[in-house]
Design a protein around this motif. Structure first.
Motif, PDB file in Angstrom:
ATOM      1  N   ASP A  30       1.221  -1.188  -0.065  1.00 30.88           N
ATOM      2  CA  ASP A  30      -0.208   0.185   0.158  1.00 30.88           C
ATOM      3  C   ASP A  30       1.114   1.215  -0.011  1.00 30.88           C
ATOM      4  N   ILE A  31       2.002   0.918   0.191  1.00 31.71           N
ATOM      5  CA  ILE A  31       2.940   2.131  -0.052  1.00 31.71           C
ATOM      6  C   ILE A  31       3.155   2.857  -1.463  1.00 31.71           C
TER       7      ILE A  31
ATOM      8  N   GLY B 206       9.929  10.370  -5.540  1.00 29.81           N
ATOM      9  CA  GLY B 206       9.448  11.788  -6.653  1.00 29.81           C
ATOM     10  C   GLY B 206       9.816  12.916  -6.237  1.00 29.81           C
ATOM     11  N   GLN B 207       9.260  13.764  -7.352  1.00 33.14           N
ATOM     12  CA  GLN B 207       9.456  15.259  -6.186  1.00 33.14           C
ATOM     13  C   GLN B 207       8.341  15.706  -5.042  1.00 33.14           C
ATOM     14  N   GLU B 208       7.300  15.235  -5.399  1.00 35.61           N
ATOM     15  CA  GLU B 208       6.230  15.890  -4.110  1.00 35.61           C
ATOM     16  C   GLU B 208       6.968  14.534  -3.076  1.00 35.61           C
ATOM     17  N   ARG B 209       6.810  13.922  -3.169  1.00 28.52           N
ATOM     18  CA  ARG B 209       6.269  12.497  -2.221  1.00 28.52           C
ATOM     19  C   ARG B 209       7.763  13.293  -1.057  1.00 28.52           C
ATOM     20  N   GLN B 210       8.542  13.311  -2.284  1.00 25.93           N
ATOM     21  CA  GLN B 210      10.061  13.430  -1.279  1.00 25.93           C
ATOM     22  C   GLN B 210      10.013  15.143  -0.530  1.00 25.93           C
ATOM     23  N   ARG B 211       8.775  15.736  -1.170  1.00 22.63           N
ATOM     24  CA  ARG B 211       8.692  17.207  -0.421  1.00 22.63           C
ATOM     25  C   ARG B 211       8.185  16.625   0.984  1.00 22.63           C
ATOM     26  N   GLU B 212       7.374  16.145   0.598  1.00 22.72           N
ATOM     27  CA  GLU B 212       6.355  15.963   1.762  1.00 22.72           C
ATOM     28  C   GLU B 212       7.211  15.394   2.926  1.00 22.72           C
TER      29      GLU B 212
ATOM     30  N   LEU C  84      10.667   4.851   7.445  1.00 17.50           N
ATOM     31  CA  LEU C  84       9.862   3.644   8.081  1.00 17.50           C
ATOM     32  C   LEU C  84       9.164   4.344   8.720  1.00 17.50           C
ATOM     33  N   GLU C  85       9.625   5.281   9.391  1.00 14.74           N
ATOM     34  CA  GLU C  85       8.351   6.045  10.624  1.00 14.74           C
ATOM     35  C   GLU C  85       7.280   6.504   9.571  1.00 14.74           C
ATOM     36  N   TRP C  86       8.393   7.149   9.062  1.00 16.03           N
ATOM     37  CA  TRP C  86       6.847   8.794   7.912  1.00 16.03           C
ATOM     38  C   TRP C  86       6.086   7.558   7.365  1.00 16.03           C
ATOM     39  N   THR C  87       6.642   6.582   6.373  1.00 16.60           N
ATOM     40  CA  THR C  87       5.401   5.910   6.090  1.00 16.60           C
ATOM     41  C   THR C  87       4.743   4.974   6.556  1.00 16.60           C
ATOM     42  N   ALA C  88       4.681   4.682   7.937  1.00 13.75           N
ATOM     43  CA  ALA C  88       4.295   4.097   9.227  1.00 13.75           C
ATOM     44  C   ALA C  88       2.891   4.760   9.304  1.00 13.75           C
ATOM     45  N   THR C  89       3.498   6.184  10.141  1.00  7.41           N
ATOM     46  CA  THR C  89       2.372   7.566  10.382  1.00  7.41           C
ATOM     47  C   THR C  89       1.615   8.169   9.401  1.00  7.41           C
TER      48      THR C  89
END
Length: 722
Positions: A260-261, A314-320, A383-388
């Motif tokens: 789901d990532i 990607g650029q937008e996801r890296q910004r987040e 990992l922590e960002w993805t889990a959150t």
């Protein structure tokens, strides 16, 4: 145990007892059975030592009392100040009589407060001479219209400057509109125990999303109370207990669903095939009704997550991602660095030569490790960002389908003694003591939870920063927070190192500040707070919770007095009501005396097993009699209880529904006929705590896809919606 019910004036006048009282350490307490205990000198000295206070000799005690009194009188302002929005607050300032105070108030958003700050001399102010300086008190009046938030009060007097954290909190947490004249109901479940066909052997955040949306769609539930989802270890073996987390500031990334990532969909065929093979190797665990195997899951899932991480953003996801890292700051660095050290240097152990004992965040070896393994460090941040994100998406999905609350997260009492929070910021915790509970009728030997307590002195001196950030993080991904053992915000049972739980005492905290922080964070998301206030709870605690709009807990099996159960219609309204808790067997198991069998098998009874079994049978019969008397159960069914167990369980839920409580929680384990307890307090590996997968009355695994179609679940649902 003392024969009288209060300490004598002679005892209260003793310097050791006076010092303990000054520091918020209880010198006596009254137990659940109204038994009165005076705390031994040995315990008081050890607990004061855990607070960093030397009380080992009469001279040290007198010197400490003098030093503490002097420090208090010389402070311009207390380090933490609480303000209630809508009311004036009076703050005591202490300045030299020839050095008037200059006051500045900076709001949480960085802007100065433009309103009036009134400073008045104290009526008949006491002037004290300290170190040749005359100090007088004055009264700072904070106006009622001060906005909600965490502000900074800056005070100058002569060449002396101090800042105080000003916590401006709502007076109470407002009930949701449907709760004002009625109630809401939902489910409670252990997330790890409920697997779907797509799980990796353990329930995960995607399963949580399905539990929420299907729970609303098929049963019209408005919340799901889940086990604590706090952060865990990065490598096996994983600690089973969700109540002994590595960090309460962050969430458990082992619950991530790799597929789901978003970046999973960008992978090439080879990478996807690799992840599919890793998933296939643990897929069979999803239908295993015996034990949850977290380690097998993580050994396969972690490499899959690394494959996705290596594909990049990607650029937008890296910004987040970058914004998330900046927002979390040093707290994220603490957890990610601890994970990196764990992975490369091995498990932290309480041994003199282990890295957790020999190194700190400032050690050259740690700094060098971070630099040489920057990519692995970034992986743990990711990992922590993805889990959150996945937890946040589950809450969003719940609200989208119409749940009034959604996720009700559970806050553990404390953290693992060798975890990231204790290692990175040891000054926040007491040293030489752990948290637990005194002996009571359910745990006659007391309990030691092996967790170091937060220092009330450090909390006050830092403006409760660590607590604020933890609460804020939980409300980022939840509509409600349940606080396990909320009495711990008032007082915690501290046990000196090397002693049993019997040899502890209570240490008091500033509950008004901590409840104020809960009110701030709950109000910012329109959330609610539930406090687990079971056991020995003083009357003032329940009143304080009620005054702050915090709900307590009512458990059907606990609502009794002298062997007589209180009819549910007489329960207090401002509570989350349930038939049982995670520390009791499910309804079917409790009716079959599973709690007695476990204790007998594990040798947890100080009294004779026959006496305990007799008391359990008396309790059992009293409960059934109450259900009959209140019209929830047909008395004729008791002629053959075993044949009518399902009807008795339904009667328990009719009783629950008959209460005036604002929140009602139905247990998923009750709804499938499970009999095994999830946890047996007072045990570790003697019982498979927190490793019991969801199974039905016949011992067959219950899959998420089939959960809401079960007959008993539907019958309980009908009762809850009646």
């Amino acid at each position: 145990m003392a024969e009288h019910m209060e300490e004598s004036p002679e005892r209260l006048a003793r310097p050791l007892v006076r010092l303990a009282s000054m520091m918020g350490v209880a010198t006596s307490y009254t137990g659940l059975s109204r038994d009165f205990h005076e705390i031994s000198d040995e315990t008081l000295i050890a607990i004061l030592g855990a607070l960093g206070i030397d009380a080992t000799t009469p001279e040290a005690i007198e010197q400490t009392i003098t030093a503490i009194t002097r420090e208090q009188n010389l402070r311009l302002v207390d380090p933490t100040v609480l303000h209630t929005v809508g009311k004036e607050t009076h703050v005591t300032l202490r300045t030299g009589i020839t050095e008037p105070a200059q006051i500045t108030l900076i709001l949480e958003n960085g802007e100065p407060f433009e309103g009036e700050l009134q400073l008045n001399p104290m009526p008949e102010a006491k002037v004290r001479e300290i170190d040749g300086k005359f100090v007088a008190e004055s009264d700072l009046v904070l106006p009622a219209d001060l906005p909600v938030g965490y502000h900074t009060l800056h005070v100058e007097s002569g060449d002396h400057t101090e800042n105080a954290t000003l916590i401006s909190a709502p007076e109470r947490i407002e009930m949701l509109d449907p709760m004002k004249d009625g109630s809401l109901w939902g489910w409670m479940a252990q997330l790890y125990s409920i697997r779907s066909a797509d799980s990796w052997g353990v329930g995960d955040y995607s399963d949580l999303r399905t539990l929420l949306t299907d729970g609303k769609r098929y049963t019209d539930a408005d919340f799901l109370l889940v086990n604590p989802l706090h952060a865990a270890e990065p490598v096996v073996p994983l600690t089973p207990s969700p109540y002994l987390p590595v960090s309460r500031r962050f969430v458990n990334f082992t619950y991530i669903r790799p597929e789901d990532i978003p970046e999973y969909n960008m992978l090439d065929g080879e990478a996807k095939a690799k992840i599919k093979a890793e998933h296939t190797s643990v897929e069979a665990f999803n239908a295993d009704p015996q034990l949850i195997d977290r380690d097998a899951m993580w050994l396969e899932k972690k490499p899959a997550l690394r494959t996705i991480f290596d594909a990049g953003l990607g650029q937008e996801r890296q910004r987040e991602f970058d914004e998330y890292k900046a927002r979390c700051g040093e707290d994220l660095e603490a957890y990610a660095t601890w994970c990196l050290c764990y992975e490369l240097w091995g498990a932290p152990e309480d041994k003199p030569d282990n890295w957790i004992r020999t190194m700190t965040k400032e050690s050259p070896e740690v700094i060098d490790l971070r630099e040489k393994h920057a990519d692995e460090l970034e992986f743990y941040r990711w990992l922590e960002w993805t889990a959150t994100q996945q937890l946040h998406l589950a809450q969003e999905a719940a609200r989208t389908v119409g749940m009034k609350i959604g996720i009700m997260s559970d806050m553990a009492v404390g953290v693992h003694p060798l975890g990231s929070e204790v290692w990175w910021n040891p000054e926040r915790f007491a040293k030489g003591a752990t948290v637990g509970a005194p002996p009571d009728m359910f745990n006659q030997q007391g309990q030691n939870w092996s967790q170091p307590p937060l220092s009330p002195l450090a909390l006050k001196n830092t403006g409760y920063l660590s607590y604020r950030e933890m609460v804020r993080g939980m409300f980022d991904c939840a509509g409600a927070v349940r606080i396990d053992h909320i009495l711990g915000l008032f007082r915690l049972w501290w046990i000196p190192e090397g002693h049993t739980a019997v040899d502890g005492t209570y240490v008091y905290y500033d509950h008004n500040v901590m409840l104020g922080i809960l009110a701030i964070e709950a109000s910012r998301v329109g959330g609610i707070v539930v406090g687990e206030d079971l056991g020995v709870v003083p009357d003032y605690v329940q009143k304080s919770l009620s005054d702050h709009g915090i709900l307590g807990c009512a458990v059907e099996w606990f609502e009794q007095m002298d062997g007589v159960f209180t009819p549910p219609k007489h329960w207090r309204p401002y509570a989350l009501a349930s038939v049982n808790t995670h520390d009791l067997p499910p309804a079917a198991g409790y009716l079959e005396y599973e709690h007695v069998k476990i204790r007998e098998r594990l040798g947890l009874l100080e009294e004779g097993s026959e006496a305990f079994e007799a008391s359990a049978r008396a309790e059992h019969n009293a409960m059934l009699q109450m259900l009959v008397d209140q019209g929830y159960l047909d008395a004729s069914l008791l002629e053959d209880e075993a044949a009518h167990e399902t009807e008795i369980i339904e009667a328990l839920y009719r009783g629950l529904k008959g209460s005036p409580c604002k929140l009602l929680a139905a247990s998923v384990v009750d709804a499938v006929g499970e009999k095994r307890a999830q946890n047996q307090p007072g045990t570790d590996n003697e019982y498979p705590n927190w490793r019991i997968p969801l199974a039905d009355a016949n011992g067959a695994a219950v899959m998420l896809e089939d959960l809401f179609q079960g007959d008993l679940l539907q019958r309980i649902t009908k009762i809850m919606n009646s």
